[in-house]
Design an enzyme around this catalytic site. Structure first.
Site, PDB file in Angstrom:
ATOM      1  CG  HIS A  31       0.420   5.475   4.400  1.00 15.19           C
ATOM      2  ND1 HIS A  31      -0.689   5.705   5.167  1.00 15.19           N
ATOM      3  CD2 HIS A  31       0.783   4.193   4.625  1.00 15.19           C
ATOM      4  CE1 HIS A  31      -0.988   4.612   5.846  1.00 15.19           C
ATOM      5  NE2 HIS A  31      -0.111   3.681   5.526  1.00 15.19           N
TER       6      HIS A  31
ATOM      7  CG  HIS B 155      -0.429   0.081   2.530  1.00 15.81           C
ATOM      8  ND1 HIS B 155       0.129  -1.002   3.160  1.00 15.81           N
ATOM      9  CD2 HIS B 155      -0.332   1.105   3.402  1.00 15.81           C
ATOM     10  CE1 HIS B 155       0.541  -0.650   4.369  1.00 15.81           C
ATOM     11  NE2 HIS B 155       0.275   0.619   4.536  1.00 15.81           N
TER      12      HIS B 155
ATOM     13  CD  GLN C 122       1.920   3.022   8.875  1.00 19.62           C
ATOM     14  OE1 GLN C 122       1.525   1.956   8.423  1.00 19.62           O
ATOM     15  NE2 GLN C 122       1.815   3.320  10.156  1.00 19.62           N
TER      16      GLN C 122
ATOM     17  CE1 TYR D 228      -0.671   4.708  11.298  1.00 23.59           C
ATOM     18  CE2 TYR D 228      -1.172   5.820   9.239  1.00 23.59           C
ATOM     19  CZ  TYR D 228      -1.214   4.696  10.027  1.00 23.59           C
ATOM     20  OH  TYR D 228      -1.777   3.548   9.557  1.00 23.59           O
TER      21      TYR D 228
END
Length: 131
Positions: free
Chosen positions: A63, A61, A128, A124
């Protein structure tokens, strides 16, 4: 709290946290694919005058914290990033093309980020990579 920007009609501070995944959540965002994907995302954001606050990829994924002109819209930006990156990554990396029929799922997560929560969101996203 973030930089205030403007165009001819609007003064804005619109920062978004966007997350999206490869089709079937396949772990294809590694090595050279990871490097090329980040390059493509940066190119699209630069062309659209959408400053990246933070960008991090995991094998399955992405971000992205990005500031977007509300008249252009986050959906159009994400659509352009996903479309261009899918086309180019699948052209340049045949191993990706052989593993999945299209690079990205049709969906994504998006949330607005503002005020005191911007730094929390930024930390945050930065953290990751260590997960």
């Amino acid at each position: 709290m973030g930089e205030t920007r403007s165009n001819n009609n609007v003064v804005y501070r619109c920062t978004y946290h966007v997350v999206w995944c490869p089709k079937y959540r396949r772990k294809v965002i590694t090595g050279d694919v990871d490097i090329r994907l980040k390059q493509i995302i940066r190119e699209v954001c630069t062309e659209r005058d959408a400053p990246i606050v933070e960008l991090e990829t995991m094998p399955d994924h992405v971000h992205l914290l990005v500031t977007v002109d509300p008249q252009y819209g986050i959906h159009r930006l994400v659509k352009q990033i996903k479309g261009r990156s899918s086309r180019l990554i699948r052209q340049e990396f045949p191993e990706v093309r052989s593993r999945i029929p299209t690079l990205w799922t049709n969906s994504y997560f998006v949330a607005t980020v503002g005020g005191a929560t911007l730094e929390i969101a930024k930390r945050y996203v930065e953290s990751q990579r260590n997960v």
